[in-house]
Design an enzyme around this catalytic site. Structure first.
Site, PDB file in Angstrom:
ATOM      1  N   GLU A 130      15.838  22.332 -31.997  1.00 19.24           N
ATOM      2  CA  GLU A 130      16.097  23.706 -31.630  1.00 19.24           C
ATOM      3  C   GLU A 130      17.117  24.011 -30.722  1.00 19.24           C
ATOM      4  O   GLU A 130      17.279  23.436 -29.636  1.00 19.24           O
ATOM      5  CB  GLU A 130      14.579  23.965 -30.938  1.00 19.24           C
ATOM      6  CG  GLU A 130      13.432  23.562 -31.920  1.00 19.24           C
ATOM      7  CD  GLU A 130      11.956  23.868 -31.259  1.00 19.24           C
ATOM      8  OE1 GLU A 130      12.194  24.296 -30.001  1.00 19.24           O
ATOM      9  OE2 GLU A 130      11.098  23.854 -31.602  1.00 19.24           O
TER      10      GLU A 130
ATOM     11  N   GLU B  30       5.641  31.145 -31.346  1.00 22.79           N
ATOM     12  CA  GLU B  30       5.228  30.550 -30.078  1.00 22.79           C
ATOM     13  C   GLU B  30       4.114  31.277 -29.291  1.00 22.79           C
ATOM     14  O   GLU B  30       4.250  32.536 -29.649  1.00 22.79           O
ATOM     15  CB  GLU B  30       6.589  29.979 -29.149  1.00 22.79           C
ATOM     16  CG  GLU B  30       7.708  29.381 -29.822  1.00 22.79           C
ATOM     17  CD  GLU B  30       8.911  29.251 -29.003  1.00 22.79           C
ATOM     18  OE1 GLU B  30       8.941  27.942 -28.426  1.00 22.79           O
ATOM     19  OE2 GLU B  30       9.786  30.070 -28.587  1.00 22.79           O
TER      20      GLU B  30
END
Length: 837
Positions: free
Chosen positions: A701, A788
């Protein structure tokens, strides 16, 4: 060259010329003798027998007189020569500096005096012999004796004066050095010789009249005359030999002069002779070459004409005063102007020369020291300036800061210290190399130098740290304006530079001086003369700490910003310092741990991967949130090592899951600094090899900042990683500068929608529309979307309805240890599936 050494030769020449002038007289006497002998043989042979005894006496007197007179003349000249040499020996006394030199001169003088006394004794003996030759020579000898005694008395006085003060003192006593008395004595000796010749001639006449009675003694008289002729011939041979020796000595002297001239012309240093008024009389080729002239061009010019203007007055004063001072030489380093107008540095060694009988002048030896001078100046420059930016260095800046903080009468304003650090400079160096970083610093230095105004001072304090000192009242608004302009300078330097690499700076400002209004609680006291406050150096150090702490605060807020020191800054700076120290200790003691937060398929509830998160429980400070220590780790460069350890531990744990038959992926966050390191790909390869984790289950990420820094480099690096088999996700999507064009160029596999979008899904219809657009765009680009921050079932329902593929958040699972996270998912699947159903 010194002419004093040639004086003995000149004296010898004069003596030799005098003796040579007597030779024709000798030949005349010889001719008379031969004629008399012949006449006696052919005309007066009967008379020779009668007067043979008288002839013998006459010729005996003749031979002895000639020899004695010759010896007397020679002794007189030798006496005079010894006197001259004794005088010359005393000329060395004024220049003798050491006791040994003076003692040597005195010994030389004593040796000449010994010879002088021996000549005096020889003259006295000759006088005694002459007095026995008859009344004529005796009367003239009586005239010679008092004159010679007077000469010796005067001569001894002159020698005593010369011994006391050198030849100059002797000249002062008698400028003629006794010449008049000497000449009188010499004339008297010559008169004695004439008298002797007259007496001999009379005897010869008497003998000629009596030759008739001296026939038996004729042959003896002839023999005696032949001996006299032989003696004269021998004297002529000696003259010829002396002339040859004189010619040989002359050739040697000329050879010595030629050798000196060759050495003068071929010397590797500049040499020259100039008069007392500074006119060049002679210069060697090296001296002319050093100045770019021909030798002929310098003859007759003034030395001051080649001096740099600032040194001419000193040169004129030195050559004007040196002849009258105790010193006879000096050494000076001066700048001269060459013929082409360029400047050069030379070291001159000038000596005053006073040759005997010659004109006083200066002899100069010059050596070019331009390179040495430039090296010295360069070292002096490097002591106070940075060679990369050509700005003052930290040493010079701190000295000026201390000076600015010293108390001064009537001074009320203080100073403002701006402490700047280039954002992510370590990343820039690691990406582009030291050479490119130095070029960027050089361009930035030129911009900062042009930006500087008046009494402001800008310096390079460290590799990426700069300082700016401004005279300003506490919290002066003009300083903040200048700080904003300074921040813009960094932007323009990056935009207009050779490499077009964006750069920014974090700026911290701390003030000193007497406060006004409410700002007093923030001030840093200036030192006072009464000694009740800090010294100037201590105050400077304190001011520097405050400004640096303010800079760290600005950098912690994302960089490219300005922050003023405030009352709480010291505590935050101290806390930051504690965290920095604890980070180093934490790495040594392995205090960092990995926790895992699950990510699920929204449509099926299937667990697809865990996001590996770093947690730190410091043995000194206790648990520290990631948002506290991660920025500090990035700023200190420790993030690379922390990230490597976290990745290794995460993949090691995940390998145990894959070994049990569960192919569960792992997502690991990568710092921009870590990602852009040249060895990052190698690090990933190494960790995969050590853990034997399948690369297709690893997802890295990254944030949008990586692309903002250098898009081309980031794309190339991502493709390298994708060739290893792993995938790349863009984290915190929607919070930065991402656009459709950026997404099209980014070779990523997934985007992670920031939690800020999810939190407003249930309250803001615009957010729902925005999420719908992002999902549609991702689908068009064939990108996977992970949402998220899902914390409520309502949020999850909306995401499911919008077609979101994957989600993570506290509703689905909190970050747990590897064992707890796996057990929660595998042991309790029904609630999660129900929620996702």
């Amino acid at each position: 060259m010194d002419t004093s050494a040639t004086q003995p030769d000149s004296a010898r020449k004069r003596v030799f010329s005098f003796l040579t002038s007597l030779y024709p007289l000798r030949y005349g006497v010889a001719a008379i003798i031969l004629a008399t002998v012949g006449y006696s043989l052919f005309e007066f042979l009967p008379l020779i027998r009668h007067d043979l005894s008288l002839m013998h006496d006459a010729y005996t007197v003749d031979v002895r007189g000639i020899r004695l007179e010759s010896d007397l003349e020679l002794a007189i000249q030798q006496d005079r020569r010894s006197f001259t040499r004794a005088l010359l020996a005393t000329s060395k006394l004024p220049t003798a500096k050491t006791f040994a030199e003076k003692d040597s001169v005195k010994k030389d003088f004593a040796e000449h005096i010994r010879y002088l006394r021996s000549h005096d004794a020889a003259i006295a003996a000759i006088e005694s012999s002459l007095s026995q030759l008859g009344e004529g020579p005796r009367s003239y000898q009586q005239q010679f004796h008092p004159l010679w005694e007077q000469y010796k008395t005067d001569r001894d006085k002159l020698l005593e004066a010369a011994l006391r003060g050198g030849p100059d003192e002797a000249y002062r006593v008698d400028s003629g050095l006794g010449t008049h008395v000497f000449l009188s004595a010499q004339r008297s000796a010559q008169d004695a010789e004439v008298a002797l010749e007259a007496s001999v001639a009379a005897k010869i006449r008497d003998a000629s009249k009596a030759l008739s009675n001296a026939e038996s003694e004729l042959l003896t008289v002839v023999f005696i005359k032949l001996i006299v002729v032989s003696l004269l011939i021998w004297m002529d041979w000696k003259r010829v030999r002396a002339e040859r020796q004189l010619r040989s000595t002359t050739r040697e002297l000329r050879a010595t002069e030629d050798s000196f001239q060759r050495a003068f012309d071929s010397a590797v240093v500049g040499m020259g002779i100039f008069s007392l008024d500074g006119t060049v009389k002679s210069v060697n080729p090296m001296g002319a070459k050093m100045l770019g002239y021909e030798v002929s061009e310098l003859i007759g010019t003034k030395v001051k004409s080649i001096m740099a203007p600032e040194y001419r007055e000193a040169h004129i004063q030195q050559i004007a005063t040196l002849p009258y001072g105790p010193e006879t030489s000096y050494v000076a380093e001066r700048r001269v102007i060459r013929k082409d107008g360029t400047a050069a540095w030379v070291r001159n060694s000038v000596t005053l020369m006073r040759p005997e009988g010659g004109e006083a002048h200066y002899f100069s030896i010059s050596e070019e020291i331009t390179l040495q001078k430039e090296a010295h100046d360069r070292l002096a420059y490097l002591a106070n300036y940075d060679p990369v930016t050509n700005l003052p260095n930290r040493r010079f800046f701190e000295e000026q800061l201390v000076t600015a903080l010293k108390p001064a009468a009537g001074q009320s304003n203080g100073v403002a210290l701006l402490y700047l650090e280039i954002d992510s400079f370590d990343f820039l160096k690691g990406t582009f190399g030291r050479a490119v970083a130095d070029e960027i610093l050089g361009e930035l230095g030129a911009h900062l130098k042009a930006f500087q105004q008046g009494t402001e001072l800008i310096a390079r304090m460290d590799d990426q740290v700069f300082g700016m000192l401004v005279n300003a009242a506490p919290y002066d608004e003009a300083t903040l304006v200048r700080a904003g302009e300074l921040r813009g300078i960094f932007h323009r330097a990056g935009e207009t530079g050779k490499h077009r690499i964006p750069i920014s700076a974090s700026i911290g400002i701390a003030y000193s001086g007497e406060p006004s209004g409410d700002s007093g609680k923030h001030r840093i006291d200036r030192p006072r003369a009464d000694g009740n406050t800090e010294t100037a150096a201590a105050a400077a150090d304190t001011l520097m700490k405050y400004a640096r702490a303010a800079m760290f605060e600005a950098r912690s807020r994302g960089g490219d910003s300005i922050f003023l020191a405030d009352p709480a800054l010291q505590e935050r700076a101290a806390q930051r310092h504690r965290i920095e120290s604890a980070l180093l200790r934490g790495l040594r003691q392995d205090e960092f741990r990995v926790v895992f937060q699950p990510q699920f398929k929204v449509s099926t509830g299937k667990l697809v991967r865990f996001e590996a998160l770093c947690r730190w429980n410091s043995s000194e400070l206790g648990p520290i949130p990631p948002d506290r220590f991660i920025p500090i780790a990035e700023q200190t460069g420790l993030i690379s090592e922390i990230g490597r350890r976290i990745m290794h531990e995460a993949l090691r744990q995940a390998k145990t899951w894959t070994d049990s038959g569960r192919r569960i992926g792992v997502a690991v966050n990568i710092s921009p600094m870590q990602f852009m390191r040249p060895d990052f790909t190698h690090t990933i390869t190494e960790v995969l090899a050590l853990t034997q984790f399948p690369p297709e289950l690893l997802e890295l990420e990254i944030t949008e900042g990586i692309f903002i820094r250098d898009l081309n480099l980031a794309v190339a690096r991502i493709r390298e990683l994708q060739r290893l088999g792993l995938s790349i996700a863009l984290d915190d999507f929607g919070t930065g500068y991402s656009s459709l064009s950026y997404l099209q160029r980014m070779p990523i596999d997934a985007v992670k929608l920031d939690r800020s979008f999810v939190s407003d899904l249930t309250t803001d219809a615009g957010t729902v529309s925005m999420v719908r657009s992002v999902l549609a765009m991702a689908e068009a680009l064939n990108l996977r979307v992970v949402t998220e921050g899902v914390e409520t079932e309502e949020q999850l329902d909306i995401l499911r309805a919008l077609g979101c593929e994957e989600a993570q958040g506290y509703l689905l699972g909190r970050p747990e240890s590897s064992e707890m996270a796996l057990r929660r998912v595998l042991d309790s699947p029904i609630p999660i599936v129900r929620v996702l159903a």
